[in-house]
Design a protein around this motif. Structure first.
Motif, short mmCIF file in Angstrom:
data_model
loop_
_atom_site.label_atom_id
_atom_site.label_comp_id
_atom_site.label_asym_id
_atom_site.label_seq_id
_atom_site.Cartn_x
_atom_site.Cartn_y
_atom_site.Cartn_z
N THR A 1 0.84 -1.21 0.00
CA THR A 1 0.00 0.00 0.00
C THR A 1 0.87 1.25 0.00
O THR A 1 0.52 2.26 -0.59
N ILE A 2 2.01 1.17 0.68
CA ILE A 2 2.98 2.27 0.68
C ILE A 2 4.24 1.78 -0.01
O ILE A 2 4.71 0.66 0.23
N ALA A 3 4.78 2.61 -0.90
CA ALA A 3 5.92 2.20 -1.71
C ALA A 3 7.10 1.76 -0.87
O ALA A 3 7.55 2.49 0.02
N GLU A 4 7.58 0.55 -1.12
CA GLU A 4 8.75 0.01 -0.45
C GLU A 4 9.65 -0.62 -1.49
O GLU A 4 9.19 -1.17 -2.50
N GLU A 5 10.95 -0.55 -1.25
CA GLU A 5 11.89 -1.14 -2.20
C GLU A 5 11.88 -2.66 -2.14
O GLU A 5 12.05 -3.32 -3.15
N LYS A 6 11.66 -3.23 -0.98
CA LYS A 6 11.67 -4.68 -0.86
C LYS A 6 10.41 -5.27 -1.48
O LYS A 6 9.36 -4.65 -1.52
N SER A 7 10.54 -6.50 -1.97
CA SER A 7 9.42 -7.16 -2.59
C SER A 7 9.16 -8.48 -1.88
O SER A 7 9.77 -8.78 -0.85
N GLY A 8 8.26 -9.28 -2.44
CA GLY A 8 8.04 -10.62 -1.90
C GLY A 8 6.85 -10.72 -0.98
O GLY A 8 6.74 -11.66 -0.21
N LYS A 9 5.94 -9.76 -1.01
CA LYS A 9 4.74 -9.86 -0.20
C LYS A 9 3.78 -10.87 -0.81
O LYS A 9 3.88 -11.23 -1.97
N GLY A 10 2.82 -11.30 -0.01
CA GLY A 10 1.78 -12.16 -0.51
C GLY A 10 0.55 -11.36 -0.87
O GLY A 10 0.54 -10.12 -0.82
N TYR A 11 -0.52 -12.07 -1.23
CA TYR A 11 -1.78 -11.42 -1.61
C TYR A 11 -2.76 -11.35 -0.43
O TYR A 11 -3.38 -10.32 -0.20
N ALA A 12 -2.91 -12.46 0.30
CA ALA A 12 -3.90 -12.51 1.38
C ALA A 12 -3.36 -11.83 2.63
O ALA A 12 -2.18 -11.94 2.97
N LYS A 13 -4.24 -11.12 3.32
CA LYS A 13 -3.83 -10.38 4.52
C LYS A 13 -3.64 -11.34 5.69
O LYS A 13 -4.45 -12.24 5.91
N GLY A 14 -2.56 -11.16 6.42
CA GLY A 14 -2.27 -11.98 7.58
C GLY A 14 -3.29 -11.80 8.69
O GLY A 14 -3.90 -10.75 8.83
N GLY A 15 -3.49 -12.87 9.47
CA GLY A 15 -4.42 -12.82 10.58
C GLY A 15 -5.85 -13.16 10.20
O GLY A 15 -6.74 -13.16 11.06
N THR A 16 -6.10 -13.46 8.94
CA THR A 16 -7.44 -13.82 8.47
C THR A 16 -7.54 -15.33 8.31
O THR A 16 -6.62 -15.96 7.77
N THR A 17 -8.62 -15.91 8.77
CA THR A 17 -8.89 -17.33 8.55
C THR A 17 -9.90 -17.44 7.41
O THR A 17 -10.93 -16.77 7.41
N PHE A 18 -9.56 -18.27 6.43
CA PHE A 18 -10.39 -18.41 5.25
C PHE A 18 -11.00 -19.81 5.19
O PHE A 18 -10.47 -20.76 5.78
N MET A 19 -12.10 -19.94 4.47
CA MET A 19 -12.66 -21.24 4.16
C MET A 19 -12.55 -21.44 2.65
O MET A 19 -12.85 -20.54 1.85
N VAL A 20 -12.07 -22.62 2.26
CA VAL A 20 -11.90 -22.96 0.85
C VAL A 20 -12.79 -24.15 0.54
O VAL A 20 -12.71 -25.19 1.21
N ALA A 21 -13.65 -24.00 -0.46
CA ALA A 21 -14.53 -25.09 -0.86
C ALA A 21 -13.77 -26.07 -1.75
O ALA A 21 -12.64 -25.80 -2.19
N ASP A 22 -14.39 -27.21 -2.03
CA ASP A 22 -13.76 -28.24 -2.85
C ASP A 22 -13.42 -27.72 -4.24
O ASP A 22 -12.46 -28.18 -4.87
N ASP A 23 -14.20 -26.75 -4.74
CA ASP A 23 -13.93 -26.19 -6.07
C ASP A 23 -12.97 -25.00 -6.02
O ASP A 23 -12.84 -24.26 -7.00
N LEU A 24 -12.32 -24.80 -4.88
CA LEU A 24 -11.31 -23.76 -4.64
C LEU A 24 -11.88 -22.35 -4.53
O LEU A 24 -11.11 -21.38 -4.57
N SER A 25 -13.18 -22.19 -4.41
CA SER A 25 -13.69 -20.85 -4.12
C SER A 25 -13.28 -20.48 -2.70
O SER A 25 -13.34 -21.30 -1.78
N VAL A 26 -12.84 -19.26 -2.53
CA VAL A 26 -12.26 -18.78 -1.27
C VAL A 26 -13.11 -17.66 -0.70
O VAL A 26 -13.54 -16.76 -1.42
N LYS A 27 -13.36 -17.70 0.60
CA LYS A 27 -14.05 -16.62 1.30
C LYS A 27 -13.61 -16.62 2.76
O LYS A 27 -13.09 -17.63 3.24
#
Length: 521
Positions: free
Chosen positions: A419-445
């Protein structure tokens, strides 16, 4: 009266068995074969988006990849590291976009890469950070609103590998012939034979004799020239995902309802013999009688593995699956690259190596991605020349192209997932601290007890005594198996993890039996 521009079209010579209403083979040159090879460079998310559209054929589904893609579209950006993350997953960048931009028919509508910077920092003495997204804040607090014009060398550089010094030098050599180098993949003079299942072979006597040997009809085949539009190319992309006879189904408009056999799913024997070291754990809720995984409770590290699927070029997936993805036509197309002579048929001698190591676009790789699919890198030394407009260059040897611009600033690329410009890279997409449920067809919520209970009671109608909870250790082999299952089935977790269930942890199942409670979050 203004003339209306005619849509782009290409011609294709096809030989048809009229008796069986099937394409025996097609004979093609650069235009059509470039399009076929460009399919291998498409990220899985792009393919899911394209095949969901109407053409001459109805929209189709791409296994679980379509469900995964749609769930990202429905996901609130607050569960991702930045708003840009959602955009990157829904419009994944093609790392070979430079090669595909001059295709006669390019069905990929992903917008070309743009580069943004903070205008105030460009004027100042301190070097500025540059991003491919303007939805970021500079370190000084201002927006990334200043559009930069990249020189050709920068567009070339991410295609290279090796050290920054060598990459910069190679790019300089390529820039001299950029217009020629980046126009597709095969030479203008090359001629190829394409079988119905998309095996591509350079035209020669041996190929002709093999075609004669495989003819099944006594009636002489008929040759015709077909004119292909963008809709026909989209038909072909759909057909190669769901059919073993892609040319017949896309060119003869033959309805084809082939569904991949989920019972035939199998990893190679070599992979089955390897011991997988789990690096993360997921909890799965199963139906005992059906041996079906209903949901998985996961953290952000596993979700990043799934989200990364959308960014993978399908040719890179073929590589990690050793040319055996379960998609027959895609397998054949990818394995056909071994038939090409790099000096006689391809635009560059390095082209075969590039297809053998297709990468995701720069900054699209999540930091914890397990599979051996790398990302392209920009050179570490970038400069910006400005005089009215600003231009982005890579390496000192390219400055001669902008000698009229007398202001020079050193700039550095930053990760657009921030969100704020940083020189380092390698972040992920999903926000940490969130628990997700994934269905058999890989839908994520995000995990919701209400959603789980509602599905168990109304959709699955599974009684309590039929439920079993297990914990599965997930490593490279498990992710690889899920990836393969996701492209050929709608039950990626059940099918992909079937071979690994015997190595799971069963404490949760015993806890459920003793306590009489189901843990859902």
């Amino acid at each position: 009266m203004a003339s209306t521009a005619m849509p782009e079209q290409i011609s294709l010579r096809v030989v048809v068995d009229k008796e069986q209403n099937r394409v025996l083979y097609a004979e093609a040159g650069k235009d059509f074969v470039d399009i076929l090879l460009s399919f291998l460079t498409l990220p899985l998310g792009t393919i899911a988006r394209l095949v969901s559209r109407d053409s001459n054929m109805k929209p189709c589904r791409f296994g679980c990849i379509s469900s995964l893609y749609e769930s990202v579209g429905n996901l609130d950006p607050k569960y991702l590291n930045s708003e840009t993350c959602k955009q990157m997953l829904l419009q994944p960048r093609n790392s070979m976009e430079r090669y595909n931009q001059n295709l006669k028919l390019n069905i990929d509508d992903t917008k070309p890469t743009k580069y943004y910077a903070c205008g105030d920092c460009l004027i100042g003495e301190v070097g500025s950070l540059v991003s491919t997204s303007k939805n970021m804040k500079c370190k000084c607090g201002r927006d990334f609103t200043h559009l930069l014009i990249p020189c050709k060398s920068l567009l070339c550089s991410p295609q290279l590998s090796g050290s920054d010094k060598n990459a910069s030098g190679d790019a300089g050599d390529l820039v001299q012939n950029a217009d020629n180098t980046w126009e597709g993949y095969v030479k203008e003079t090359a001629s190829f034979i394409i079988s119905d299942d998309l095996s591509v072979t350079p035209a020669n006597f041996n190929t002709t004799l093999c075609l004669l040997k495989n003819l099944r009809s006594e009636c002489p085949p008929e040759e015709s020239t077909m004119v292909l539009s963008s809709n026909k190319i989209l038909d072909l992309l759909k057909s190669l995902l769901i059919s073993k006879t892609a040319l017949t189904d896309s060119l003869l408009r033959k309805e084809h309802n082939l569904v991949h056999s989920e019972t035939s799913f199998k990893m190679t024997d070599e992979r089955q013999g390897r011991e997988s070291i789990g690096t993360t754990k997921i909890k799965v809720l199963m139906s005992k009688s059906k041996s079906k995984i209903l949901f998985a409770e996961v953290e952000e590290d596993f979700v990043d593995q799934l989200f990364s699927f959308l960014t993978f070029p399908i040719g890179a997936v073929e590589r990690v699956l050793e040319g055996n993805s379960g998609l027959v036509c895609v397998n054949n197309l990818y394995n056909s690259l071994s038939n090409f002579d790099s000096t006689r048929h391809l635009k560059s001698e390095k082209m075969n190596n590039m297809f053998a190591s297709l990468k995701v676009a720069p900054y699209f790789k999540a930091n914890n991605q397990m599979l051996p699919i790398d990302e392209m890198n920009y050179p570490s030394k970038l400069s910006c020349w400005g005089h009215g407009a600003h231009y982005l260059t890579a390496g000192a040897k390219f400055y001669r192209f902008y000698i009229d611009h007398d202001v020079k600033r050193e700039v550095r690329m930053c990760d657009p997932k921030s969100t704020i410009a940083e020189e380092k890279s390698g972040k992920g997409y999903a926000k940490g601290g969130t628990t997700f449920m994934v269905a058999d067809d890989l839908s994520v919520k995000p995990l919701s007890s209400h959603d789980v209970l509602s599905s168990l009671l109304t959709e699955f109608k599974v009684p309590y005594h039929e439920l079993e909870q297990r914990t599965i250790c997930i490593g490279v082999q498990e992710v690889l198996s899920i990836l393969k299952a996701s492209m050929v089935s709608t039950s990626a977790l059940t099918i992909g993890l079937k071979e690994f269930l015997s190595n799971n942890i069963k404490e949760e199942d015993e806890t459920m039996t003793e306590s009489g409670n189901i843990t859902v979050g």
